[in-house]
Motif scaffolding. Structure first.
Motif, PDB file in Angstrom:
ATOM      1  N   UNK A  73       0.847  -1.199   0.000  1.00 32.69           N
ATOM      2  CA  UNK A  73       0.000   0.000   0.000  1.00 32.69           C
ATOM      3  C   UNK A  73       0.882   1.248   0.000  1.00 32.69           C
ATOM      4  N   UNK A  74       1.929   1.241   0.812  1.00 37.42           N
ATOM      5  CA  UNK A  74       2.868   2.365   0.808  1.00 37.42           C
ATOM      6  C   UNK A  74       3.522   2.513  -0.561  1.00 37.42           C
ATOM      7  N   UNK A 105      -6.138   1.422  -2.768  1.00 43.05           N
ATOM      8  CA  UNK A 105      -6.110   1.301  -4.229  1.00 43.05           C
ATOM      9  C   UNK A 105      -7.078   2.287  -4.874  1.00 43.05           C
ATOM     10  N   UNK A 106      -8.279   2.408  -4.316  1.00 42.96           N
ATOM     11  CA  UNK A 106      -9.265   3.371  -4.847  1.00 42.96           C
ATOM     12  C   UNK A 106      -8.722   4.798  -4.769  1.00 42.96           C
ATOM     13  N   UNK A 107      -8.102   5.137  -3.636  1.00 40.60           N
ATOM     14  CA  UNK A 107      -7.536   6.488  -3.477  1.00 40.60           C
ATOM     15  C   UNK A 107      -6.390   6.709  -4.459  1.00 40.60           C
ATOM     16  N   UNK A 108      -5.555   5.693  -4.656  1.00 39.51           N
ATOM     17  CA  UNK A 108      -4.429   5.822  -5.581  1.00 39.51           C
ATOM     18  C   UNK A 108      -4.921   5.958  -7.018  1.00 39.51           C
ATOM     19  N   UNK A 109      -6.013   5.301  -7.355  1.00 34.72           N
ATOM     20  CA  UNK A 109      -6.580   5.398  -8.697  1.00 34.72           C
ATOM     21  C   UNK A 109      -7.007   6.829  -9.004  1.00 34.72           C
ATOM     22  N   UNK A 120      -2.814  -0.481 -14.010  1.00 34.59           N
ATOM     23  CA  UNK A 120      -2.408  -1.516 -13.050  1.00 34.59           C
ATOM     24  C   UNK A 120      -3.283  -1.490 -11.804  1.00 34.59           C
ATOM     25  N   UNK A 121      -3.579  -0.291 -11.326  1.00 38.95           N
ATOM     26  CA  UNK A 121      -4.415  -0.155 -10.132  1.00 38.95           C
ATOM     27  C   UNK A 121      -5.837  -0.640 -10.418  1.00 38.95           C
ATOM     28  N   UNK A 122      -6.388  -0.249 -11.566  1.00 41.91           N
ATOM     29  CA  UNK A 122      -7.752  -0.664 -11.914  1.00 41.91           C
ATOM     30  C   UNK A 122      -7.839  -2.180 -12.056  1.00 41.91           C
ATOM     31  N   UNK A 123      -6.816  -2.793 -12.643  1.00 40.72           N
ATOM     32  CA  UNK A 123      -6.805  -4.255 -12.780  1.00 40.72           C
ATOM     33  C   UNK A 123      -6.702  -4.939 -11.419  1.00 40.72           C
ATOM     34  N   UNK A 124      -5.931  -4.336 -10.517  1.00 43.70           N
ATOM     35  CA  UNK A 124      -5.825  -4.909  -9.168  1.00 43.70           C
ATOM     36  C   UNK A 124      -7.172  -4.850  -8.455  1.00 43.70           C
ATOM     37  N   UNK A 125      -7.827  -3.711  -8.541  1.00 46.89           N
ATOM     38  CA  UNK A 125      -9.140  -3.570  -7.900  1.00 46.89           C
ATOM     39  C   UNK A 125     -10.120  -4.587  -8.477  1.00 46.89           C
ATOM     40  N   UNK A 126     -10.102  -4.712  -9.794  1.00 45.47           N
ATOM     41  CA  UNK A 126     -11.025  -5.653 -10.461  1.00 45.47           C
ATOM     42  C   UNK A 126     -10.773  -7.083  -9.964  1.00 45.47           C
ATOM     43  N   UNK A 127      -9.504  -7.479  -9.879  1.00 42.54           N
ATOM     44  CA  UNK A 127      -9.172  -8.846  -9.452  1.00 42.54           C
ATOM     45  C   UNK A 127      -9.554  -9.076  -7.992  1.00 42.54           C
ATOM     46  N   UNK A 133     -13.315  -1.420 -11.788  1.00 36.99           N
ATOM     47  CA  UNK A 133     -13.023  -0.225 -10.984  1.00 36.99           C
ATOM     48  C   UNK A 133     -13.501   1.006 -11.729  1.00 36.99           C
ATOM     49  N   UNK A 134     -14.031   1.954 -11.000  1.00 39.26           N
ATOM     50  CA  UNK A 134     -14.494   3.203 -11.595  1.00 39.26           C
ATOM     51  C   UNK A 134     -13.449   4.295 -11.377  1.00 39.26           C
ATOM     52  N   UNK A 135     -12.821   4.793 -12.468  1.00 39.19           N
ATOM     53  CA  UNK A 135     -11.784   5.844 -12.309  1.00 39.19           C
ATOM     54  C   UNK A 135     -12.342   7.143 -11.764  1.00 39.19           C
TER      55      UNK A 135
END
Length: 135
Positions: A73-74, A105-109, A120-127, A133-135
């Motif tokens: 996360x960091x 992850x949502x905040x980083x997106x 990469x972040x959206x794919x992680x959220x989806x998995x 994931x909604x940008x």
């Protein structure tokens, strides 16, 4: 810890690599209470000036299973975009085990404008969540 000790921790934590992909096999290992010092030593490497040292630390954290989630996360906020994307990819490989990282992850997106990192972040959220994931 000296640099050689850190190299040993990285090698022991990451394990084998898939030929041609550069991605570590997901071992799901956890250091447990006896290895808390090793996990802390790896997390401390996220403060290194060299982005490649931070990259190695992220790979090791990804192999630590739930013990590595807070370090990953960091890593989402790393100034080197490749490392931010790598942190998200490591969380993605953990799947539902990385559920505690979803808020970060949502905040980083929302916080990043780099298309590769966002993907990469959206794919992680989806998995992890199992939805888009909604940008």
């Amino acid at each position: 810890h000296g640099p050689f000790e850190f190299d040993i921790v990285i090698v022991g934590a990451v394990g084998e690599y898939r030929r041609g992909s550069g991605a570590p096999h997901r071992r799901g290992c956890s250091f447990g209470p006896a290895g808390a010092g090793a996990a802390t030593a790896v997390k401390n490497q996220l403060q290194a000036e060299d982005p490649f040292i931070r990259c190695g630390a992220l790979l090791a954290l990804g192999a630590m299973s739930r013990d590595g989630i807070d370090g990953l996360v960091a890593g989402l906020g790393d100034l080197f975009p490749y490392n931010s994307a790598l942190a998200a990819q490591c969380l993605q490989r953990m799947g539902q085990e990385a559920t505690p990282a979803l808020d970060a992850l949502e905040a980083a997106l929302v916080a990043t404008s780099n298309p590769s990192v966002r993907r990469s972040i959206a794919e992680a959220i989806k998995e992890i969540r199992g939805t888009e994931a909604q940008p």
